[in-house]
Design a protein around this motif. Structure first.
Motif, mmCIF file in Angstrom:
data_model
loop_
_atom_site.group_PDB
_atom_site.id
_atom_site.type_symbol
_atom_site.label_atom_id
_atom_site.label_comp_id
_atom_site.label_asym_id
_atom_site.label_seq_id
_atom_site.Cartn_x
_atom_site.Cartn_y
_atom_site.Cartn_z
ATOM 1 N N GLU A 117 6.399 7.581 0.144
ATOM 2 C CA GLU A 117 6.296 8.638 -0.858
ATOM 3 C C GLU A 117 5.535 9.864 -0.366
ATOM 4 N N THR A 118 4.833 9.761 0.760
ATOM 5 C CA THR A 118 4.093 10.910 1.296
ATOM 6 C C THR A 118 4.914 11.713 2.297
ATOM 7 N N GLY A 119 6.110 11.231 2.639
ATOM 8 C CA GLY A 119 6.959 11.941 3.583
ATOM 9 C C GLY A 119 6.948 11.378 4.990
ATOM 10 N N ARG A 120 6.102 10.369 5.246
ATOM 11 C CA ARG A 120 6.122 9.759 6.572
ATOM 12 C C ARG A 120 7.449 9.023 6.766
ATOM 13 N N ALA A 121 7.912 8.959 8.020
ATOM 14 C CA ALA A 121 9.158 8.265 8.332
ATOM 15 C C ALA A 121 8.961 7.433 9.592
ATOM 16 N N TRP A 122 9.559 6.251 9.613
ATOM 17 C CA TRP A 122 9.475 5.348 10.752
ATOM 18 C C TRP A 122 10.881 4.940 11.182
ATOM 19 N N THR A 123 11.037 4.719 12.484
ATOM 20 C CA THR A 123 12.253 4.108 13.022
ATOM 21 C C THR A 123 11.911 2.677 13.410
ATOM 22 N N ASP A 145 8.501 -14.350 0.117
ATOM 23 C CA ASP A 145 9.395 -13.870 1.168
ATOM 24 C C ASP A 145 9.138 -12.397 1.447
ATOM 25 N N TYR A 146 9.338 -11.976 2.699
ATOM 26 C CA TYR A 146 9.218 -10.563 3.067
ATOM 27 C C TYR A 146 9.953 -10.311 4.365
ATOM 28 N N VAL A 147 10.184 -9.035 4.650
ATOM 29 C CA VAL A 147 10.776 -8.617 5.920
ATOM 30 C C VAL A 147 9.666 -7.978 6.734
ATOM 31 N N GLU A 148 9.460 -8.477 7.948
ATOM 32 C CA GLU A 148 8.477 -7.904 8.871
ATOM 33 C C GLU A 148 9.218 -6.970 9.816
ATOM 34 N N ALA A 149 8.672 -5.777 10.019
ATOM 35 C CA ALA A 149 9.294 -4.828 10.945
ATOM 36 C C ALA A 149 8.231 -4.135 11.767
ATOM 37 N N LYS A 150 8.509 -3.972 13.048
ATOM 38 C CA LYS A 150 7.687 -3.104 13.901
ATOM 39 C C LYS A 150 8.427 -1.783 13.959
ATOM 40 N N ALA A 151 7.657 -0.694 13.994
ATOM 41 C CA ALA A 151 8.287 0.611 13.917
ATOM 42 C C ALA A 151 7.463 1.662 14.657
ATOM 43 N N ASN A 182 0.816 -1.205 0.000
ATOM 44 C CA ASN A 182 0.000 0.000 0.000
ATOM 45 C C ASN A 182 0.855 1.263 0.000
ATOM 46 N N ALA A 183 2.179 1.097 -0.204
ATOM 47 C CA ALA A 183 3.088 2.238 -0.183
ATOM 48 C C ALA A 183 4.361 1.877 -0.942
ATOM 49 N N VAL A 184 5.114 2.900 -1.294
ATOM 50 C CA VAL A 184 6.452 2.713 -1.850
ATOM 51 C C VAL A 184 7.411 3.140 -0.742
ATOM 52 N N LEU A 185 8.201 2.180 -0.243
ATOM 53 C CA LEU A 185 9.026 2.409 0.940
ATOM 54 C C LEU A 185 10.510 2.467 0.580
ATOM 55 N N SER A 210 4.337 -2.303 2.643
ATOM 56 C CA SER A 210 3.107 -2.042 3.372
ATOM 57 C C SER A 210 3.422 -1.370 4.696
ATOM 58 N N ALA A 211 2.581 -0.387 5.060
ATOM 59 C CA ALA A 211 2.691 0.285 6.355
ATOM 60 C C ALA A 211 1.288 0.333 6.957
ATOM 61 N N LEU A 212 1.105 -0.377 8.070
ATOM 62 C CA LEU A 212 -0.202 -0.460 8.718
ATOM 63 C C LEU A 212 -0.089 -0.056 10.182
ATOM 64 N N GLU A 213 -0.913 0.926 10.599
ATOM 65 C CA GLU A 213 -0.920 1.334 11.997
ATOM 66 C C GLU A 213 -1.646 0.272 12.816
ATOM 67 N N GLN A 214 -1.097 -0.028 13.999
ATOM 68 C CA GLN A 214 -1.652 -1.047 14.874
ATOM 69 C C GLN A 214 -2.482 -0.399 15.982
ATOM 70 N N PRO A 215 -3.352 -1.159 16.652
ATOM 71 C CA PRO A 215 -4.190 -0.599 17.724
ATOM 72 C C PRO A 215 -3.394 0.063 18.853
ATOM 73 N N ASP A 216 -2.161 -0.412 19.100
ATOM 74 C CA ASP A 216 -1.342 0.182 20.165
ATOM 75 C C ASP A 216 -0.552 1.403 19.688
ATOM 76 N N GLU A 217 -0.866 1.898 18.473
ATOM 77 C CA GLU A 217 -0.255 3.069 17.837
ATOM 78 C C GLU A 217 1.159 2.810 17.330
ATOM 79 N N SER A 218 1.641 1.552 17.388
ATOM 80 C CA SER A 218 2.884 1.211 16.703
ATOM 81 C C SER A 218 2.537 0.957 15.235
ATOM 82 N N TRP A 219 3.529 0.691 14.427
ATOM 83 C CA TRP A 219 3.307 0.437 13.003
ATOM 84 C C TRP A 219 3.895 -0.916 12.632
#
Length: 110
Positions: free
Chosen positions: A74-80, A96-102, A7-10, A45-54
């Protein structure tokens, strides 16, 4: 398990790992005001979680990524990144994919 579609270009920015060490052998973090060169840009993909993490899903070409690395869209959002895991399926690299919490930088204020 659900399928998560892109849902995004990361873009992935990876810090130097391991950090350089000073004369006493203590790891010295990189300058936080200097962004490393991007490793690459892929659909993800970037999905916000109920605990406000991503929850981020990255292309396997982004691996290895570690906590402290950053991802932008592409919208300017940034995650650590705070946690990362490389998911591989033997004999079927197409899934295959890489899963990350951010955490979002800066965090959203309700």
């Amino acid at each position: 398990m659900a399928v998560v579609l892109p849902n995004a270009v990361l873009t992935v920015y990876v810090l130097e790992h391991p950090w350089v060490r000073d004369a006493n052998g203590v790891p010295v973090p990189p300058n936080p005001n200097e962004k490393p060169a991007p490793r690459g840009t892929w659909p993800g993909s970037a999905l916000e979680q109920p605990d406000e993490s991503w929850s981020l899903r990255l292309d396997p070409a982004a691996w290895p990524v570690k906590p402290g690395d950053t991802v932008t869209d592409e919208t300017g959002r940034a995650w650590t990144l705070t946690e990362t895991r490389n998911h591989t399926v033997l004999g079927c690299p197409a899934v295959d994919y890489v899963e990350a919490k951010a955490s979002l930088n800066p965090p959203e204020i309700p």
